[in-house]
Design an enzyme around this catalytic site. Sequence first.
Site, short mmCIF file in Angstrom:
data_model
loop_
_atom_site.label_atom_id
_atom_site.label_comp_id
_atom_site.label_asym_id
_atom_site.label_seq_id
_atom_site.Cartn_x
_atom_site.Cartn_y
_atom_site.Cartn_z
N ASP A 216 -2.79 -9.32 5.01
CA ASP A 216 -3.40 -8.38 4.09
C ASP A 216 -3.92 -9.17 2.89
O ASP A 216 -3.88 -10.41 2.90
CB ASP A 216 -2.41 -7.27 3.69
CG ASP A 216 -3.13 -5.95 3.44
OD1 ASP A 216 -3.84 -5.86 2.42
OD2 ASP A 216 -3.02 -5.03 4.27
N HIS A 269 -9.01 -4.79 2.01
CA HIS A 269 -7.73 -5.49 2.14
C HIS A 269 -7.91 -6.97 2.48
O HIS A 269 -7.14 -7.52 3.26
CB HIS A 269 -6.87 -4.84 3.22
CG HIS A 269 -6.37 -3.47 2.84
ND1 HIS A 269 -5.16 -3.27 2.22
CD2 HIS A 269 -6.94 -2.24 2.98
CE1 HIS A 269 -4.99 -1.97 2.00
NE2 HIS A 269 -6.05 -1.33 2.45
N GLU A 340 -9.68 2.17 3.50
CA GLU A 340 -9.53 2.12 2.04
C GLU A 340 -10.53 1.21 1.32
O GLU A 340 -10.16 0.45 0.43
CB GLU A 340 -8.10 1.68 1.68
CG GLU A 340 -7.06 2.66 2.12
CD GLU A 340 -5.69 2.38 1.50
OE1 GLU A 340 -5.11 3.33 0.94
OE2 GLU A 340 -5.20 1.24 1.56
#
Length: 593
Positions: A216, A269, A340
């Site tokens: 990540d 990310h 996201e």
Amino acid sequence: MLFGYILLSLASCALCNPWADPLPKPQSIDWLDEDVKLLDPNLSLVTNCTKNVVRNAFSRATDTIFSLRYYPATHQEDPEDYEPFPSGTASLKKRDDTPVTISTVELSVVDETADLQMGVDESYNLTVGDDKVSISAGTVWGALYAFTTLQQLVIYNATTGFYIEGAVDIVDYPLYEHRGVMIDSGRNYLYIDTILQNIEMMSLAKLNVLHWHLEDAQSWPIQMESLPEMQEDSYTSYQQYSPEMLDEVVTFAKGYGVRVIPELDMPGHSNAGWEKADPDAVACGKSWWSNDVYLKHTANEPPPGQLDIIYNGTYDLVEKVYNEVSSHFDDDVFHVGMDELQDNCYNFSSYVQDWFAENTTRTYNDLLQYWVDKALPIFLNDTLHPNRTLMAWEDVVISSPHASDLPKDKLILQSWNGASNLKNLTEAGYKVVVSNSDWLYLDCGYGGWVTNDPRYADVEANYAFNYGQGGSWCAPYKTWQRIYTFNFTSNLTESESSLIAGAEACLWSEQADSTVMIQKIWPRAAALSELVWSGNLDDTGMMRVSEMAPRILNFREYLVAQGFPASPLVPQYCLQHPHACDLYLNQTIFDAY
Ligand SMILES: *[C@@H]1O[C@H](CO)[C@@H](O)[C@H](O)[C@H]1NC(C)=O
Ligand SMILES: *[C@@H]1O[C@H](CO)[C@@H](O)[C@H](O)[C@H]1NC(C)=O
Ligand SMILES: *[C@@H]1O[C@H](CO)[C@@H](O)[C@H](O)[C@H]1NC(C)=O
Ligand SMILES: *[C@@H]1O[C@H](CO)[C@@H](O)[C@H](O)[C@H]1NC(C)=O
Ligand SMILES: *[C@@H]1O[C@H](CO)[C@@H](O)[C@H](O)[C@H]1NC(C)=O
Ligand SMILES: *[C@@H]1O[C@H](CO)[C@@H](O)[C@H](O)[C@H]1NC(C)=O
Ligand SMILES: *[C@@H]1O[C@H](CO)[C@@H](O)[C@H](O)[C@H]1NC(C)=O
Ligand SMILES: *[C@@H]1O[C@H](CO)[C@@H](O)[C@H](O)[C@H]1NC(C)=O
Ligand SMILES: *[C@@H]1O[C@H](CO)[C@@H](O)[C@H](O)[C@H]1NC(C)=O
Ligand SMILES: *[C@@H]1O[C@H](CO)[C@@H](O)[C@H](O)[C@H]1NC(C)=O
Ligand SMILES: *[C@@H]1O[C@H](CO)[C@@H](O)[C@H](O)[C@H]1NC(C)=O
């Protein structure tokens, strides 16, 4: 009156409350008599199957049976007339003659060449007769599951030895093809031993997909031969996965019938690793992640960083990284993230800003579509995996920003927000894996990780916080009952339901590493396992939570007996007094819901 009816129907079964209670419950399990079958500790396998994976799994099952000497920790019993638990002993049913001894397991496998890939036949039938155990399986993967069922049928009694309580017929197959657990080694490193233990437990519960969120924004734990500078962003030099370690996980998992789906989360990310390989490929990596002091929120967690979608060098890098990581995994499915995405991050990219300036009608949705158009052809052009299917988080279709043109036949979406999204996605024709956080996120309810969160101050303005979510974005904690009762297809039409590939329980690792991973996943993942293997309803269509209770409590003890630190779910009293911890004694054990 219902109670009387149930008693009546129970009275007609050959062995009403067996001690053996395999999890997940098979699709159909019929006890035919109460004549105990002893097991020869020199149990042998007779089969026409030539595959080592089956021989190894059989040795594993018999080694466990004969060395563990497991005795069920609890069992089904009528709540009205249970006796206190006989600690460590089960009486065999009375018989005049000597019990028979079984020394052979006969196995036939119809197609022993089928590879472990999505949708492979995992069915098996298992019959315990007077002189043998007979198994027929569609593939070796079904045979493996027959053995984990057999393991859970055998009971050990010090006087009598190993036995099965009676003749039994099992017909078994999964409801869903994708039954997974997601782990995250980007937020905190996970040691290989812990991952392998988790795979062993998954196979005992008939879960078949390990979704491995490898990295990540925070860390890049993967050693890269083509881009060794990336692993400088691992947390330490010993918290890295070498190519051999990745291969070991994949090979080990295959031996247990578990597919490994790797995830590289892109273009959001993305910071660690990428920024070492090419600093221009990462936007906003040096910005402050949140609050409004520096231009607004650029990430949900520190550090920020997203791949620059317009900078051309990004795609050269993505191709190199994807191809190398993909080469270690043999599953047809690869997860490419796409969740996201934060618009604000691209305020830090001159490439993106110039692209917007070039044509002022462009939106962030267009930007994400640009990513899809450039990156997906790279992912799908995988010469080692001609049958490549991609998985992605639902955001790419349903969040803001989102893309609008995606290859539905090559993409499986993973739904993690509100369960109503399952309707939107399947209605639109997408194949979906269910992992909605309100039911299936195992990291919920442990508080927050923000280190100086001022909201813990016990002042009135913070009451909603401190007497509510308490810093966990997805509080409360998801109990096994919550997981087990998730009717995820309840609002879907039949054709929409047919697009549900299965479900995953996810453990994000902001607050988990190898020290607690097993406790947080187990035994709750076993509740998901039964839900997606044989469902949560009994034969009469009633929710079988009460019946599940002794089964999952025993399964936890079975894991602990093998040395796995699965969490306790109840005071031990509840195991020793089956159904005493149910709340509604006046209801039968099967219809509390
Ligand atoms: C176990 O079974 C195998 C094959 O059936 C046989 O060769 C061997 O002698 C047996 N061992 C014992 C201790 O009975
Ligand atoms: C084992 O089974 C026998 C025969 O039914 C029974 O008498 C005994 O109590 C059981 N338990 C142990 C520990 O031997
Ligand atoms: C094993 O037996 C089954 C059932 O008879 C048959 O379908 C299968 O083709 C056989 N497999 C091999 C490898 O011979
Ligand atoms: C198991 O039994 C069912 C019903 O009896 C049958 O339809 C199925 O083909 C069998 N499966 C295997 C793998 O033998
Ligand atoms: C990026 O590549 C495209 C197509 O190959 C090309 O038109 C464009 O000029 C390149 N942009 C930059 C900044 O190099
Ligand atoms: C500008 O962008 C919009 C939205 O993507 C697109 O429909 C339009 O064709 C573009 N115009 C030009 C001149 O490229
Ligand atoms: C697909 O990959 C091969 C091998 O890496 C490459 O030669 C080819 O140009 C690629 N095709 C496309 C359409 O990108
Ligand atoms: C790709 O899928 C087809 C159809 O399922 C199958 O026949 C083929 O063997 C697969 N190829 C590879 C390399 O897995
Ligand atoms: C899902 O569908 C409903 C009903 O059509 C709609 O109101 C809602 O906005 C959709 N949600 C999303 C996230 O697209
Ligand atoms: C799930 O569906 C079953 C069967 O329709 C129903 O009995 C049960 O109440 C539902 N459970 C929940 C938690 O909604
Ligand atoms: C199904 O729809 C009902 C009514 O809109 C809603 O309350 C429930 O949460 C939905 N359940 C799922 C699993 O989507």
